[in-house]
Design an enzyme around this catalytic site. Structure first.
Site: not given
Ligand code: CP3
Length: 347
Positions: A29, A33, A42, A79, A155
């Site tokens: 990652r 952010r 973003r 992703d 998921y």
């Protein structure tokens, strides 16, 4: 203008069998952010999936941490849920809530999943990989990735992230043949997506099995180990030189040794993995990891000490320095700078 001769990547050297000191370094990652330049792009893109599916944006975000920290590998910005999305499953990311998918919970829904991935979804990923590879220096490797079938299935079945993956675990226990059909579809989709990324220019691929640690031994063999072995075989059948990194988060030492036996080039270790026990695995495969991401947030002496312990414990074996899971948004950039300095300092 004179050009520097092409440099060999230390990250790829470790995957190919060499011990490197200091170890090559990248962070799961690493585009994200905690970086102000990520947050700015973003905001411009509007939402996360637009960032993923716009090759210019995905390329830029992939390069941001390389410019700042000169990591030894870049990981393509995308992703793991791109695969179900490319199988026609509805996907959205809601602010502060994580992913939402249209749940796939019965035999009919699984049978209805298409045989092939939608090129409108996968094409932008491959284009971003080609652009990124062209922009990187030769010594910086580019990693492609997918989620492992088990983790992606958790998921798809729940339709969102869950604390204990109970919906997928219950489906697997109550209707193993139905769940097997979903895993089989994901094995084929993963092989196709990883081959597409390798063909586009990825130097190595990582398979993220974030939830490998929640299964008992029998279930681990069936839902994690067997699909991973089939994916590796499917890739090597077409690309015998392909480099594969497995990241079975939370897996036991026994499970890690079973994965090493597949012949993958590296295994990612989470921060709970006992390096003194696992060091001998380093004779079979490279070890990647395993700093606790919270240590990177806390910083100070404990961070320096753990970096030194990791380096010392894995000195002399094939090691790629990384976190034990993804970097968190609240991580101070100064602590990442400190990490880079300490990982590259003489031992
Ligand atoms: O490592 C990298 O920098 C490459 C990009 C990457 C992302 N997700 C970007 C992302 C990678 C390799 C992933 C993998 C991923 N995605 C996993 C497996 C690894 C892991 O961390 O366990 C999983 C389970 C997912 C699914 C996913 N994507 C979740 C659960 C979430 C929401 C939680 C969160 O952190 O916000 C995402 C969103 C996501 N994927 C973001 C990023 C940068 C945050 C999106 C944003 O900007 O708001």
């Amino acid at each position: 203008m004179t050009r520097e001769p092409a440099q060999r990547s230390s990250f790829l050297a470790v995957l190919d069998g060499q011990v490197m000191t200091p170890p090559p370094l990248w962070m799961m990652r690493q585009a994200g952010r905690y970086l102000p330049e990520y947050r700015a792009l973003r905001a411009k893109a509007g939402d996360f999936l637009t960032l993923c599916y716009t090759p210019e944006f995905a390329t830029e975000v992939t390069l941001q941490p390389i410019r700042r920290f000169d990591f030894d590998a870049a990981i393509i910005f995308s992703d793991i849920l791109v695969v179900p999305h490319a199988l026609g499953v509805g996907l959205r990311f809601e602010a502060g809530e994580g992913p939402r998918l249209d749940p796939v919970t019965d035999a009919a829904a699984i049978a209805a999943l298409p045989e092939t991935l939608d090129p409108a979804r996968t094409g932008p990923v491959y284009e971003a990989i080609a652009r990124t590879r062209a922009a990187l220096r030769s010594e910086t490797a580019l990693i492609g990735f997918c989620g492992a079938p088990w983790t992606v299935a958790t998921y798809m079945v729940a339709g969102c992230g869950t604390d204990d993956q109970a919906p997928a675990r219950m489906l697997a226990l109550r209707e193993p043949a139905v769940f097997q059909a979903l895993i089989d579809r994901l094995v084929e989709a993963s092989i196709a997506h990883l081959l597409g990324q390798i063909e586009a220019g990825a130097d190595a691929v990582q398979i993220f099995d974030t939830w490998a640690g929640v299964l008992d031994r029998q279930s681990f063999e069936r839902w994690c180990l067997d699909p991973l072995a089939r994916i590796a075989a499917g890739i090597w059948a077409k690309k015998p030189e392909a480099r594969i990194i497995a990241f079975p988060k939370g897996a036991s030492a026994h499970a890690l040794s079973r994965i090493a036996a597949i012949g993958v080039n590296a295994i990612g270790l989470d921060w709970t993995a006992d390096r003194s026990v696992l060091r001998k695995l380093g004779e079979k495969t490279a070890l990647q990891g395993n700093l606790d991401p919270l240590r990177l947030i806390a910083g100070g002496a404990q961070l320096d000490e753990e970096i030194l312990r990791i380096r010392t414990d894995l000195d002399g074996v094939r090691h790629i320095f990384n976190l034990g899971h993804g970097i968190r948004p609240e991580t101070p950039i100064a602590h990442v700078e400190r990490l880079v300095e300490r990982v590259r300092a003489p031992l």
